[in-house]
Structure formats: C-alpha cells, structure tokens
Design a protein around this motif. Structure first.
Motif, mmCIF file in Angstrom:
data_model
loop_
_atom_site.group_PDB
_atom_site.id
_atom_site.type_symbol
_atom_site.label_atom_id
_atom_site.label_comp_id
_atom_site.label_asym_id
_atom_site.label_seq_id
_atom_site.Cartn_x
_atom_site.Cartn_y
_atom_site.Cartn_z
ATOM 1 N N GLY A 97 0.788 -1.232 0.000
ATOM 2 C CA GLY A 97 0.000 0.000 0.000
ATOM 3 C C GLY A 97 0.814 1.271 0.000
ATOM 4 N N GLU A 98 2.140 1.158 -0.111
ATOM 5 C CA GLU A 98 2.981 2.353 -0.105
ATOM 6 C C GLU A 98 2.864 3.127 -1.418
ATOM 7 N N PHE A 99 2.690 2.379 -2.520
ATOM 8 C CA PHE A 99 2.618 3.002 -3.836
ATOM 9 C C PHE A 99 1.351 2.572 -4.575
ATOM 10 N N ALA A 100 0.896 3.449 -5.466
ATOM 11 C CA ALA A 100 -0.250 3.148 -6.329
ATOM 12 C C ALA A 100 0.217 3.283 -7.771
ATOM 13 N N PRO A 101 0.683 2.186 -8.388
ATOM 14 C CA PRO A 101 1.242 2.267 -9.735
ATOM 15 C C PRO A 101 0.185 2.310 -10.831
ATOM 16 N N THR A 102 0.516 3.032 -11.890
ATOM 17 C CA THR A 102 -0.283 3.074 -13.107
ATOM 18 C C THR A 102 0.668 2.822 -14.269
ATOM 19 N N GLY A 103 0.233 2.058 -15.255
ATOM 20 C CA GLY A 103 1.106 1.693 -16.352
ATOM 21 C C GLY A 103 0.824 2.442 -17.641
ATOM 22 N N ALA A 104 1.885 2.646 -18.414
ATOM 23 C CA ALA A 104 1.791 3.191 -19.771
ATOM 24 C C ALA A 104 2.783 2.424 -20.630
ATOM 25 N N ALA A 105 2.387 2.091 -21.866
ATOM 26 C CA ALA A 105 3.231 1.258 -22.722
ATOM 27 C C ALA A 105 3.993 2.050 -23.771
ATOM 28 N N THR A 106 3.662 3.314 -23.961
ATOM 29 C CA THR A 106 4.317 4.129 -24.983
ATOM 30 C C THR A 106 4.652 5.510 -24.428
ATOM 31 N N ALA A 107 5.558 6.197 -25.138
ATOM 32 C CA ALA A 107 5.916 7.560 -24.738
ATOM 33 C C ALA A 107 4.717 8.492 -24.861
ATOM 34 N N ALA A 108 3.949 8.324 -25.927
ATOM 35 C CA ALA A 108 2.787 9.185 -26.151
ATOM 36 C C ALA A 108 1.753 9.011 -25.043
ATOM 37 N N GLU A 109 1.531 7.763 -24.657
ATOM 38 C CA GLU A 109 0.565 7.495 -23.591
ATOM 39 C C GLU A 109 1.044 8.096 -22.276
ATOM 40 N N ALA A 110 2.326 7.951 -21.980
ATOM 41 C CA ALA A 110 2.879 8.494 -20.742
ATOM 42 C C ALA A 110 2.782 10.013 -20.726
ATOM 43 N N GLU A 111 3.115 10.638 -21.839
ATOM 44 C CA GLU A 111 3.075 12.103 -21.909
ATOM 45 C C GLU A 111 1.654 12.622 -21.700
ATOM 46 N N ALA A 112 0.684 11.928 -22.301
ATOM 47 C CA ALA A 112 -0.711 12.331 -22.153
ATOM 48 C C ALA A 112 -1.167 12.187 -20.705
ATOM 49 N N MET A 113 -0.742 11.114 -20.037
ATOM 50 C CA MET A 113 -1.148 10.893 -18.653
ATOM 51 C C MET A 113 -0.514 11.912 -17.708
ATOM 52 N N LEU A 114 0.719 12.301 -17.991
ATOM 53 C CA LEU A 114 1.416 13.242 -17.133
ATOM 54 C C LEU A 114 0.926 14.674 -17.316
ATOM 55 N N SER A 115 0.423 14.969 -18.501
ATOM 56 C CA SER A 115 -0.010 16.341 -18.787
ATOM 57 C C SER A 115 -1.512 16.519 -18.680
ATOM 58 N N GLY A 116 -2.241 15.449 -18.400
ATOM 59 C CA GLY A 116 -3.691 15.518 -18.321
ATOM 60 C C GLY A 116 -4.171 16.389 -17.175
ATOM 61 N N ALA A 117 -5.318 16.982 -17.356
ATOM 62 C CA ALA A 117 -5.893 17.838 -16.318
ATOM 63 C C ALA A 117 -6.137 17.037 -15.042
ATOM 64 N N GLY A 118 -5.640 17.548 -13.941
ATOM 65 C CA GLY A 118 -5.847 16.889 -12.655
ATOM 66 C C GLY A 118 -4.971 15.681 -12.414
ATOM 67 N N SER A 119 -4.054 15.376 -13.337
ATOM 68 C CA SER A 119 -3.196 14.207 -13.150
ATOM 69 C C SER A 119 -2.212 14.463 -12.023
ATOM 70 N N ARG A 120 -1.898 13.414 -11.281
ATOM 71 C CA ARG A 120 -0.928 13.539 -10.209
ATOM 72 C C ARG A 120 -0.124 12.259 -10.080
ATOM 73 N N PHE A 121 1.167 12.389 -10.293
ATOM 74 C CA PHE A 121 2.098 11.291 -10.057
ATOM 75 C C PHE A 121 3.250 11.844 -9.233
ATOM 76 N N ASP A 122 3.742 11.029 -8.305
ATOM 77 C CA ASP A 122 4.843 11.463 -7.452
ATOM 78 C C ASP A 122 6.204 11.085 -8.032
ATOM 79 N N ALA A 123 6.223 10.134 -8.980
ATOM 80 C CA ALA A 123 7.479 9.729 -9.608
ATOM 81 C C ALA A 123 7.165 8.931 -10.871
ATOM 82 N N VAL A 124 8.180 8.809 -11.740
ATOM 83 C CA VAL A 124 8.038 8.050 -12.989
ATOM 84 C C VAL A 124 9.177 7.035 -13.089
ATOM 85 N N LEU A 125 8.818 5.783 -13.378
ATOM 86 C CA LEU A 125 9.798 4.753 -13.731
ATOM 87 C C LEU A 125 9.719 4.614 -15.248
#
Length: 238
Positions: free
Chosen positions: A28-56
């Motif tokens: 329960g320390e982390f809540a991971p979300t996956g992305a398979a492409t650069a485009a998908e990751a960029e969209a998720m990181l720039s989306g309205a209200g998106s919040r991530f504390d770190a990226v692998l």
C-alpha cells in the motif's frame, strides 16, 4: 489523497509492467499506473488533474527513446523524480540518461528491493527540495518555503519550522494516525526535555492557522492516541 503514492511505470514489456505494478502495490505504499508508450505516458502526465509522485521510465519504447521523453518532460517543467530503467548500462548510456534529466539510472535486470530503495531515496530528496509542492485541503503546501497558500481566497499562511515538520510528517503518513510520541520524536528528536504537551501546543496553534473552524477540526484530526491529517478535507468548498 489515498494512502499510497501514485507512480507512473512506462514500459512496453507487459510481463515486467505487470510484475512491477503488483510488487509496488503490495504493502500500500505506492499506487502504480502503467503506460506502454511515450505518447501514452506524456498524455497521462499532462492531463488535467493528473498527479504522479514519480516516474519509472524505460529507455526503449516502441514510439521513441525514453531519454528523449525525459528531456521533453523536463523542458515542459515536470519536476518529480524520473528513474530510467534500461538494458543499456554502458557509461555513455548512463551519462545520456542523467543528462536528459533523470534522477537515477537502473540497468535491467534489477532486484526489486534495490529499485524500491532508490525510488524511496529519490522521493525523499524531492520532498525536501524547493520543488516539492503538496495539496492539503484548500491549500498548496510548499515545505521548503514554510508556506501554505489558499489561492481561492488569496491567503498565505506562514508556518514555523516545527509546524512545517508536523504537517509534512502527517502528510507522508498517508492519512493514517500517528501516535503523539512518534510524532514528537520525529519532529523534536529524542529529547527528554520535550513533552507531549509541547506537541499539543503546536497542534493547537497550527489548527488556529489552517482550520476553517478550529473548534471543529476537519483537516488536522485527533485520532488513535495521536493525530491524522485529512488532506482531502475542504477541497470541494474551496
């Protein structure tokens, strides 16, 4: 805020993505979300209200180089930790990864516990940096500046060093109650001259600053023989 810190894993290997997600979710320390492409990751990181504390971030993605994506995200102003995962571990590869703005560079295959340790280290470093910003109720909390800002009401609240340390530790507890003695030790250290009365006095003063109604606390709660922060309280009304 949930108990877990949201982490974005960007990797096109389904098996690795699934394994990492499962392992990061275990306690329960982390809540991971996956992305398979650069485009998908960029969209998720720039989306309205998106919040991530770190990226692998994997270097080899089907639609581009992870290092180029990292550099692009940094140019766009993303400050959170980015840890590169890659099978290319030559000196020049590591240098390219770090030069792109990555906080760390971990070659595959890697041991999960080492990855977790380095992720926690990157998060701790970021949390204590000038770039760290947290949301607590209607406030934007900037620990490095010892400042709470309520933009909706054009209000700025200055915090003392101890008040800032109390809020930061309770925030990092993820909504779980923290015992008085634990909080006392974390903020003041193991000082026999400092009693729980000192902590209670600081909590009282902090509530006077941040609570809409200090007599009916909604953000900084007394619970379980200690205190709990509810960072989501008061947002709808803000």
């Amino acid at each position: 805020m949930s108990d877990a810190r949201p982490i974005l894993i960007v990797d096109d290997e389904p098996a690795l993505l699934e394994t990492l997600s499962e392992q990061l979710s275990l306690d329960g320390e982390f809540a991971p979300t996956g992305a398979a492409t650069a485009a998908e990751a960029e969209a998720m990181l720039s989306g309205a209200g998106s919040r991530f504390d770190a990226v692998l971030l994997d270097v080899g993605l089907p639609d581009g180089d992870g290092r180029e994506l990292c550099a692009k995200l940094r140019r766009a102003g993303l400050k959170i930790p980015i840890i590169m995962l890659t099978g290319a571990d030559g000196e020049s590869d590591v240098v390219r990864g770090l030069d792109s703005g990555a906080n760390d560079y971990i070659p595959k295959p890697f041991k999960l516990q080492i990855l977790l340790a380095r992720l926690r280290t990157a998060l701790r470093t970021f949390d204590n940096s000038e770039d760290a910003v947290f949301t607590i109720g209607p406030y934007t909390f900037r620990p490095a500046s010892k400042l709470l800002q309520d933009t909706a009401r054009n209000r700025r609240i200055r915090l003392t060093e101890k008040e800032c340390a109390i809020l930061k530790f309770l925030y990092r507890a993820g909504g779980r109650p923290v015992g008085r003695q634990i909080l006392l030790n974390e903020v003041w250290g193991y000082n026999a001259a400092v009693t729980t009365h000192t902590l209670e006095t600081h909590i009282y003063r902090l509530r006077q600053k941040i609570e809409p109604d200090p007599t009916a606390a909604s953000l900084l709660l007394t619970e379980g023989g200690g205190y709990r922060l509810d960072p989501a309280a008061g947002r709808a009304a803000a």
